[in-house]
Design a protein around this motif. Structure first.
Motif, PDB file in Angstrom:
ATOM      1  N   SER A  40    -113.351 -69.810 -33.926  1.00  0.00           N
ATOM      2  CA  SER A  40    -112.892 -69.836 -35.315  1.00  0.00           C
ATOM      3  C   SER A  40    -112.402 -71.218 -35.740  1.00  0.00           C
ATOM      4  O   SER A  40    -112.397 -71.532 -36.919  1.00  0.00           O
ATOM      5  CB  SER A  40    -111.794 -68.800 -35.557  1.00  0.00           C
ATOM      6  OG  SER A  40    -110.672 -69.067 -34.763  1.00  0.00           O
ATOM      7  N   SER A  44    -113.317 -73.101 -39.306  1.00  0.00           N
ATOM      8  CA  SER A  44    -112.148 -73.394 -40.148  1.00  0.00           C
ATOM      9  C   SER A  44    -112.140 -74.854 -40.564  1.00  0.00           C
ATOM     10  O   SER A  44    -111.935 -75.180 -41.731  1.00  0.00           O
ATOM     11  CB  SER A  44    -110.851 -73.073 -39.402  1.00  0.00           C
ATOM     12  OG  SER A  44    -110.747 -71.703 -39.138  1.00  0.00           O
ATOM     13  N   GLN A  47    -114.796 -76.118 -43.202  1.00  0.00           N
ATOM     14  CA  GLN A  47    -114.551 -75.841 -44.617  1.00  0.00           C
ATOM     15  C   GLN A  47    -113.739 -76.932 -45.300  1.00  0.00           C
ATOM     16  O   GLN A  47    -113.598 -76.922 -46.518  1.00  0.00           O
ATOM     17  CB  GLN A  47    -113.825 -74.497 -44.758  1.00  0.00           C
ATOM     18  CG  GLN A  47    -114.686 -73.330 -44.303  1.00  0.00           C
ATOM     19  CD  GLN A  47    -113.939 -72.034 -44.357  1.00  0.00           C
ATOM     20  OE1 GLN A  47    -113.602 -71.563 -45.440  1.00  0.00           O
ATOM     21  NE2 GLN A  47    -113.669 -71.467 -43.201  1.00  0.00           N
ATOM     22  N   THR A 130    -111.585 -66.971 -40.148  1.00  0.00           N
ATOM     23  CA  THR A 130    -111.223 -68.376 -40.252  1.00  0.00           C
ATOM     24  C   THR A 130    -110.113 -68.531 -41.268  1.00  0.00           C
ATOM     25  O   THR A 130    -110.038 -67.807 -42.246  1.00  0.00           O
ATOM     26  CB  THR A 130    -112.432 -69.238 -40.675  1.00  0.00           C
ATOM     27  OG1 THR A 130    -112.879 -68.803 -41.950  1.00  0.00           O
ATOM     28  CG2 THR A 130    -113.559 -69.158 -39.669  1.00  0.00           C
ATOM     29  N   ASN A 131    -109.261 -69.484 -41.005  1.00  0.00           N
ATOM     30  CA  ASN A 131    -108.184 -69.828 -41.918  1.00  0.00           C
ATOM     31  C   ASN A 131    -108.117 -71.345 -41.922  1.00  0.00           C
ATOM     32  O   ASN A 131    -107.946 -71.954 -40.879  1.00  0.00           O
ATOM     33  CB  ASN A 131    -106.859 -69.241 -41.438  1.00  0.00           C
ATOM     34  CG  ASN A 131    -105.714 -69.595 -42.363  1.00  0.00           C
ATOM     35  OD1 ASN A 131    -105.904 -70.135 -43.443  1.00  0.00           O
ATOM     36  ND2 ASN A 131    -104.509 -69.281 -41.925  1.00  0.00           N
ATOM     37  N   THR A 132    -108.285 -71.938 -43.074  1.00  0.00           N
ATOM     38  CA  THR A 132    -108.331 -73.399 -43.100  1.00  0.00           C
ATOM     39  C   THR A 132    -106.951 -74.033 -43.171  1.00  0.00           C
ATOM     40  O   THR A 132    -106.780 -75.176 -42.755  1.00  0.00           O
ATOM     41  CB  THR A 132    -109.164 -73.903 -44.298  1.00  0.00           C
ATOM     42  OG1 THR A 132    -108.510 -73.565 -45.506  1.00  0.00           O
ATOM     43  CG2 THR A 132    -110.560 -73.314 -44.270  1.00  0.00           C
ATOM     44  N   ALA A 135    -105.165 -75.399 -39.772  1.00  0.00           N
ATOM     45  CA  ALA A 135    -106.015 -75.064 -38.622  1.00  0.00           C
ATOM     46  C   ALA A 135    -105.900 -76.092 -37.500  1.00  0.00           C
ATOM     47  O   ALA A 135    -105.775 -75.732 -36.322  1.00  0.00           O
ATOM     48  CB  ALA A 135    -107.469 -74.926 -39.060  1.00  0.00           C
ATOM     49  N   ASP A 168    -105.754 -81.579 -41.325  1.00  0.00           N
ATOM     50  CA  ASP A 168    -105.312 -80.487 -42.201  1.00  0.00           C
ATOM     51  C   ASP A 168    -105.216 -80.905 -43.661  1.00  0.00           C
ATOM     52  O   ASP A 168    -105.323 -80.061 -44.553  1.00  0.00           O
ATOM     53  CB  ASP A 168    -103.969 -79.924 -41.716  1.00  0.00           C
ATOM     54  CG  ASP A 168    -104.119 -79.068 -40.479  1.00  0.00           C
ATOM     55  OD1 ASP A 168    -105.228 -78.549 -40.233  1.00  0.00           O
ATOM     56  OD2 ASP A 168    -103.119 -78.924 -39.748  1.00  0.00           O
TER      57      ASP A 168
END
Length: 180
Positions: A40, A44, A47, A130-132, A135, A168
């Motif tokens: 993941s 992430s 994106q 996924t979580n941006t 991450a 990030d």
């Protein structure tokens, strides 16, 4: 019980046989931690990138991490049960109760149906969403907590934190130029 070596530290770690096997088992489960996270992590990060070249790299690495995790998942049940005589680390029989059976089958090579986002939705097979947001910082923190960087200098951790924070803060551009 603590942190245990995943690589022999010296020739003394080569015996007794259950000790070196415990080191190998530890390495095998550490490998899974890295590969499962990568499945993941790369989507992430993809994106948020603004470079077409970096996007192509991230999108190429992600599926490889998934294949590595899938291979590990198929082989994890082969880790022999044992107790390390040098430090008491226990690896249970993963095919015996309370493990084993349909819910804990040790040779599953495909993600199993599970709740996704909300228990109100029907189960589906995922690795994890996924979580941006944060991450890279989360990945750096997880690898640090797992002990991957034991022994590194404060300067290393400062550089790692700076790189993660920069990653990030990155934002994807809406349009990429035509790549090569």
């Amino acid at each position: 019980m603590g942190k245990f070596p995943a690589i022999p530290r010296n020739d003394g770690d080569l015996t007794p046989s259950d000790h070196i096997q415990a080191i190998a088992n530890t390495a095998g489960f550490h490998f899974a931690f890295i590969e499962q996270g990568g499945t993941s992590l790369y989507p992430s990060l993809a994106q948020r990138v603004s470079s077409p070249e970096v996007l192509r790299i991230l999108l190429s690495i992600g599926p490889t991490e998934t294949m590595h995790f899938q291979t590990w998942q198929d082989k994890a049940g082969n880790a022999p049960p044992l107790t390390d005589p040098t430090n008491g680390l226990v690896f249970p029989d993963l095919n015996a109760a309370p493990f084993g059976g349909e819910d804990f089958q040790t040779n599953l090579i495909m993600p199993e149906p599970c709740p996704f986002l909300s228990r109100n939705f029907p189960p589906c097979s995922i690795i994890r969403p996924t979580n941006t947001k944060g991450a890279a910082t989360a990945a750096a923190a997880a690898l640090t907590a797992d002990g991957l960087f034991i022994g590194q200098t404060p300067a290393f951790f400062e550089a790692l934190a700076d790189l993660a924070a920069d990653a990030d803060r990155a934002r994807a551009r809406r349009e990429f130029e035509e790549g090569p």
